[in-house]
Design a protein around this motif. Structure first.
Motif, PDB file in Angstrom:
ATOM      1  N   GLU A   4      -5.452  -2.007  -8.157  1.00 43.77           N
ATOM      2  CA  GLU A   4      -4.212  -2.453  -7.510  1.00 43.77           C
ATOM      3  C   GLU A   4      -3.125  -1.373  -7.580  1.00 43.77           C
ATOM      4  OE1 GLU A   4      -0.661  -5.635  -8.654  1.00 43.77           O
ATOM      5  OE2 GLU A   4      -2.578  -5.762  -9.664  1.00 43.77           O
ATOM      6  N   LEU A   5      -2.968  -0.770  -8.748  1.00 33.55           N
ATOM      7  CA  LEU A   5      -1.951   0.258  -8.936  1.00 33.55           C
ATOM      8  C   LEU A   5      -2.330   1.533  -8.191  1.00 33.55           C
ATOM      9  CD1 LEU A   5       0.668   1.220 -10.162  1.00 33.55           C
ATOM     10  CD2 LEU A   5      -0.580   1.729 -12.282  1.00 33.55           C
ATOM     11  N   ARG A   6      -3.566   1.955  -8.290  1.00 33.52           N
ATOM     12  CA  ARG A   6      -4.042   3.164  -7.604  1.00 33.52           C
ATOM     13  C   ARG A   6      -3.798   3.039  -6.099  1.00 33.52           C
ATOM     14  NH1 ARG A   6      -7.540   7.252  -8.637  1.00 33.52           N
ATOM     15  NH2 ARG A   6      -8.000   6.406 -10.680  1.00 33.52           N
ATOM     16  N   THR A   7      -4.147   1.888  -5.537  1.00 31.68           N
ATOM     17  CA  THR A   7      -3.970   1.653  -4.103  1.00 31.68           C
ATOM     18  C   THR A   7      -2.495   1.711  -3.724  1.00 31.68           C
ATOM     19  OG1 THR A   7      -5.958   0.287  -4.051  1.00 31.68           O
ATOM     20  CG2 THR A   7      -4.384  -0.013  -2.251  1.00 31.68           C
ATOM     21  N   LYS A   8      -1.659   1.099  -4.534  1.00 32.16           N
ATOM     22  CA  LYS A   8      -0.219   1.092  -4.270  1.00 32.16           C
ATOM     23  C   LYS A   8       0.349   2.506  -4.314  1.00 32.16           C
ATOM     24  CE  LYS A   8       3.910  -1.430  -5.585  1.00 32.16           C
ATOM     25  NZ  LYS A   8       4.411  -2.543  -6.378  1.00 32.16           N
ATOM     26  N   ILE A   9      -0.037   3.281  -5.311  1.00 33.71           N
ATOM     27  CA  ILE A   9       0.458   4.655  -5.448  1.00 33.71           C
ATOM     28  C   ILE A   9       0.037   5.489  -4.239  1.00 33.71           C
ATOM     29  CG2 ILE A   9       0.198   6.798  -6.761  1.00 33.71           C
ATOM     30  CD1 ILE A   9       0.094   5.025  -9.303  1.00 33.71           C
ATOM     31  N   LEU A  10      -1.226   5.398  -3.865  1.00 32.47           N
ATOM     32  CA  LEU A  10      -1.713   6.173  -2.720  1.00 32.47           C
ATOM     33  C   LEU A  10      -0.989   5.779  -1.432  1.00 32.47           C
ATOM     34  CD1 LEU A  10      -5.507   6.316  -3.564  1.00 32.47           C
ATOM     35  CD2 LEU A  10      -3.879   8.233  -3.569  1.00 32.47           C
ATOM     36  N   GLN A  11      -0.713   4.496  -1.247  1.00 32.88           N
ATOM     37  CA  GLN A  11      -0.015   4.039  -0.042  1.00 32.88           C
ATOM     38  C   GLN A  11       1.419   4.538  -0.018  1.00 32.88           C
ATOM     39  OE1 GLN A  11      -1.351   2.323   2.681  1.00 32.88           O
ATOM     40  NE2 GLN A  11       0.582   3.086   3.482  1.00 32.88           N
ATOM     41  N   VAL A  12       2.108   4.450  -1.144  1.00 28.43           N
ATOM     42  CA  VAL A  12       3.491   4.923  -1.212  1.00 28.43           C
ATOM     43  C   VAL A  12       3.538   6.422  -0.942  1.00 28.43           C
ATOM     44  CG1 VAL A  12       5.463   5.306  -2.762  1.00 28.43           C
ATOM     45  CG2 VAL A  12       4.341   3.076  -2.693  1.00 28.43           C
ATOM     46  N   CYS A  13       2.625   7.179  -1.527  1.00 33.01           N
ATOM     47  CA  CYS A  13       2.586   8.622  -1.291  1.00 33.01           C
ATOM     48  C   CYS A  13       2.355   8.929   0.183  1.00 33.01           C
ATOM     49  CB  CYS A  13       1.492   9.278  -2.136  1.00 33.01           C
ATOM     50  SG  CYS A  13       1.876   9.372  -3.892  1.00 33.01           S
ATOM     51  N   ALA A  14       1.408   8.253   0.798  1.00 33.82           N
ATOM     52  CA  ALA A  14       1.116   8.467   2.220  1.00 33.82           C
ATOM     53  C   ALA A  14       2.333   8.136   3.076  1.00 33.82           C
ATOM     54  CB  ALA A  14      -0.087   7.632   2.643  1.00 33.82           C
ATOM     55  N   ASP A  15       3.003   7.039   2.776  1.00 36.22           N
ATOM     56  CA  ASP A  15       4.194   6.645   3.529  1.00 36.22           C
ATOM     57  C   ASP A  15       5.311   7.675   3.391  1.00 36.22           C
ATOM     58  OD1 ASP A  15       2.875   4.333   4.289  1.00 36.22           O
ATOM     59  OD2 ASP A  15       3.981   3.024   2.900  1.00 36.22           O
ATOM     60  N   LYS A  16       5.548   8.130   2.163  1.00 35.46           N
ATOM     61  CA  LYS A  16       6.605   9.115   1.914  1.00 35.46           C
ATOM     62  C   LYS A  16       6.306  10.435   2.629  1.00 35.46           C
ATOM     63  CE  LYS A  16       9.224   6.937  -1.169  1.00 35.46           C
ATOM     64  NZ  LYS A  16      10.629   6.661  -1.040  1.00 35.46           N
ATOM     65  N   ILE A  17       5.066  10.881   2.572  1.00 34.75           N
ATOM     66  CA  ILE A  17       4.676  12.124   3.230  1.00 34.75           C
ATOM     67  C   ILE A  17       4.823  11.987   4.744  1.00 34.75           C
ATOM     68  CG2 ILE A  17       2.713  13.645   3.728  1.00 34.75           C
ATOM     69  CD1 ILE A  17       1.830  13.115   0.775  1.00 34.75           C
ATOM     70  N   ALA A  18       4.424  10.851   5.285  1.00 36.53           N
ATOM     71  CA  ALA A  18       4.539  10.620   6.730  1.00 36.53           C
ATOM     72  C   ALA A  18       6.002  10.641   7.184  1.00 36.53           C
ATOM     73  CB  ALA A  18       3.889   9.291   7.102  1.00 36.53           C
ATOM     74  N   LYS A  19       6.893  10.123   6.353  1.00 33.61           N
ATOM     75  CA  LYS A  19       8.309  10.036   6.722  1.00 33.61           C
ATOM     76  C   LYS A  19       9.086  11.315   6.449  1.00 33.61           C
ATOM     77  CE  LYS A  19       8.619   5.074   6.012  1.00 33.61           C
ATOM     78  NZ  LYS A  19       9.026   4.020   5.095  1.00 33.61           N
TER      79      LYS A  19
END
Length: 72
Positions: A4-19
């Motif tokens: 759950e945490l790994r998935t959340k971290i990866l998603q937040v990182c992807a979102d931040k990089i995209a933005k």
């Protein structure tokens, strides 16, 4: 680290990089809301960030993605 945490971290990182681009930095607090509604999960993230990886307060999101992909 729980999935759950790994998935959340990866998603937040992807979102931040995209933005904001590949040089965007973040801290482990970026993975949580402003209120501390899950202290054990927050402590798990802090333990991984500070004790296991010995990261600075702010790190590049791309570095965090790389660390998680190297150590599944």
């Amino acid at each position: 680290m729980r999935t759950e945490l790994r998935t959340k971290i990866l998603q937040v990182c992807a979102d931040k990089i995209a933005k904001k681009g590949p040089e965007v930095g973040l801290s482990f607090y970026a993975f949580f809301a402003n209120k501390n509604d899950d202290p054990p999960l927050l402590m798990e993230a802090a333990r991984w960030w500070i004790e296991e990886q010995r990261l600075d307060h702010f790190e590049k999101a791309s570095k965090i993605q790389r660390l998680l992909s190297e150590h599944p």
